[in-house]
Design a protein around this motif. Sequence first.
Motif: not given
Length: 114
Positions: A88-114
């Motif tokens: 369960a901890l491993q699954l939660a860590t993987q979900q958190l990691q995918s969420y962080v990667v998704e947020l980083e891609t969105k932040v990089d996309g917003l920074q490129k637009k500027k």
Amino acid sequence: MFPRTPIFSLLRSAAKPVSVPVPARYFSTSPALKDAGSTLPAKKPVGAFRGGVLGFLAGSVTAGTLVYYYILQEYRTANEMLSEDIYALQLATQQLQSYVVELETKVDGLQKKK
């Protein structure tokens, strides 16, 4: 010794031995039946020390075996619960990691637009 009351004299009279009548004839077997020869061989008595030690060892081995299997079952149950928690901890860590990667891609996309 005892005070002279009716209760104590009644108890004292009840405690006196009673004579048992002796029968006129005793029950016994004839000599022919006694010498039949079909008697069982005498059992060798087991000594108290040997019987006690063997009984103690048998009880200790039985109790030890039961305790071993009980502890083994508890260990397996605890191990399964721990494994489930790790998965369960491993699954939660993987979900958190995918969420962080998704947020980083969105932040990089917003920074490129500027």
